[in-house]
Design a protein around this motif. Structure first.
Motif, mmCIF file in Angstrom:
data_model
loop_
_atom_site.group_PDB
_atom_site.id
_atom_site.type_symbol
_atom_site.label_atom_id
_atom_site.label_comp_id
_atom_site.label_asym_id
_atom_site.label_seq_id
_atom_site.Cartn_x
_atom_site.Cartn_y
_atom_site.Cartn_z
ATOM 1 N N PHE A 57 0.832 -1.210 0.000
ATOM 2 C CA PHE A 57 0.000 0.000 0.000
ATOM 3 C C PHE A 57 0.867 1.261 0.000
ATOM 4 O O PHE A 57 0.643 2.181 -0.781
ATOM 5 N N VAL A 58 1.868 1.294 0.881
ATOM 6 C CA VAL A 58 2.702 2.488 1.021
ATOM 7 C C VAL A 58 3.487 2.752 -0.261
ATOM 8 O O VAL A 58 3.585 3.901 -0.710
ATOM 9 N N LYS A 59 4.043 1.718 -0.879
ATOM 10 C CA LYS A 59 4.780 1.913 -2.138
ATOM 11 C C LYS A 59 3.879 2.531 -3.200
ATOM 12 O O LYS A 59 4.287 3.455 -3.913
ATOM 13 N N GLU A 60 2.660 2.012 -3.323
ATOM 14 C CA GLU A 60 1.731 2.549 -4.324
ATOM 15 C C GLU A 60 1.359 3.995 -4.005
ATOM 16 O O GLU A 60 1.320 4.843 -4.898
ATOM 17 N N ALA A 61 1.097 4.287 -2.733
ATOM 18 C CA ALA A 61 0.728 5.647 -2.337
ATOM 19 C C ALA A 61 1.867 6.624 -2.603
ATOM 20 O O ALA A 61 1.647 7.730 -3.116
ATOM 21 N N VAL A 62 3.084 6.228 -2.291
ATOM 22 C CA VAL A 62 4.237 7.097 -2.512
ATOM 23 C C VAL A 62 4.465 7.300 -4.006
ATOM 24 O O VAL A 62 4.727 8.429 -4.448
ATOM 25 N N ARG A 63 4.354 6.249 -4.792
ATOM 26 C CA ARG A 63 4.516 6.390 -6.252
ATOM 27 C C ARG A 63 3.490 7.364 -6.822
ATOM 28 O O ARG A 63 3.824 8.217 -7.647
ATOM 29 N N GLN A 64 2.241 7.232 -6.384
ATOM 30 C CA GLN A 64 1.201 8.130 -6.881
ATOM 31 C C GLN A 64 1.491 9.573 -6.496
ATOM 32 O O GLN A 64 1.335 10.486 -7.318
ATOM 33 N N LYS A 65 1.917 9.797 -5.264
ATOM 34 C CA LYS A 65 2.211 11.160 -4.819
ATOM 35 C C LYS A 65 3.416 11.721 -5.562
ATOM 36 O O LYS A 65 3.410 12.885 -5.980
ATOM 37 N N LEU A 66 4.453 10.909 -5.758
ATOM 38 C CA LEU A 66 5.616 11.367 -6.523
ATOM 39 C C LEU A 66 5.230 11.727 -7.950
ATOM 40 O O LEU A 66 5.685 12.748 -8.489
ATOM 41 N N ASP A 67 4.415 10.894 -8.576
ATOM 42 C CA ASP A 67 3.948 11.199 -9.939
ATOM 43 C C ASP A 67 3.217 12.538 -9.970
ATOM 44 O O ASP A 67 3.432 13.353 -10.868
ATOM 45 N N GLU A 68 2.351 12.752 -8.986
ATOM 46 C CA GLU A 68 1.583 14.000 -8.916
ATOM 47 C C GLU A 68 2.507 15.205 -8.758
ATOM 48 O O GLU A 68 2.383 16.203 -9.482
ATOM 49 N N VAL A 69 3.448 15.131 -7.836
ATOM 50 C CA VAL A 69 4.363 16.248 -7.579
ATOM 51 C C VAL A 69 5.273 16.478 -8.778
ATOM 52 O O VAL A 69 5.485 17.621 -9.201
ATOM 53 N N GLU A 70 5.810 15.398 -9.360
ATOM 54 C CA GLU A 70 6.685 15.544 -10.516
ATOM 55 C C GLU A 70 5.942 16.122 -11.711
ATOM 56 O O GLU A 70 6.495 16.921 -12.469
ATOM 57 N N ARG A 71 4.688 15.736 -11.889
ATOM 58 C CA ARG A 71 3.882 16.290 -12.979
ATOM 59 C C ARG A 71 3.709 17.801 -12.783
ATOM 60 O O ARG A 71 3.865 18.584 -13.721
ATOM 61 N N LYS A 72 3.428 18.201 -11.544
ATOM 62 C CA LYS A 72 3.275 19.632 -11.256
ATOM 63 C C LYS A 72 4.580 20.384 -11.488
ATOM 64 O O LYS A 72 4.573 21.495 -12.035
ATOM 65 N N LEU A 73 5.710 19.799 -11.073
ATOM 66 C CA LEU A 73 7.002 20.442 -11.291
ATOM 67 C C LEU A 73 7.306 20.581 -12.779
ATOM 68 O O LEU A 73 7.805 21.620 -13.229
ATOM 69 N N LEU A 74 7.012 19.563 -13.544
ATOM 70 C CA LEU A 74 7.243 19.614 -14.983
ATOM 71 C C LEU A 74 6.354 20.673 -15.628
ATOM 72 O O LEU A 74 6.813 21.446 -16.471
ATOM 73 N N GLU A 75 5.101 20.732 -15.226
ATOM 74 C CA GLU A 75 4.193 21.749 -15.754
ATOM 75 C C GLU A 75 4.716 23.141 -15.429
ATOM 76 O O GLU A 75 4.679 24.035 -16.277
ATOM 77 N N LEU A 76 5.221 23.320 -14.218
ATOM 78 C CA LEU A 76 5.769 24.606 -13.804
ATOM 79 C C LEU A 76 6.988 24.981 -14.642
ATOM 80 O O LEU A 76 7.123 26.123 -15.083
#
Length: 86
Positions: A57-76
């Motif tokens: 569960f934790v690995k999946e949650a962390v991967r999803q959060k990293l994807d979200e943050v990295e997507r926002k950083l890339l958009e920025l």
């Protein structure tokens, strides 16, 4: 649409590099508050969402959060570049 496709491809390629690199099997521990562990345990043990363990569960949650943050950083980064070009 083009932007989303670009971001999705970038994140997929980045994830493949990170998770298949030389450190892919190295693990580290992390401490979580008891309340979070209780909530995770409920999801793992009492639901049919496919999680087999806390770690799963934790690995999946962390991967999803990293994807979200990295997507926002890339958009920025892309927006900053576009603003400089104007």
């Amino acid at each position: 649409m083009y932007f989303q496709t670009y971001v999705t491809k970038f994140l997929y390629i980045r994830r493949q590099i990170i998770y298949s690199g030389p450190m892919a099997k190295e693990h580290q521990g992390a401490s979580l508050p008891k309340e979070l562990l209780r909530r995770i345990d409920y999801i793992v043990k009492e639901t049919d969402l496919g999680y087999t363990s806390r770690a799963d569960f934790v690995k999946e949650a962390v991967r999803q959060k990293l994807d979200e943050v990295e997507r926002k950083l890339l958009e920025l980064e892309i927006l900053k570049k576009e603003l400089k070009e104007r």
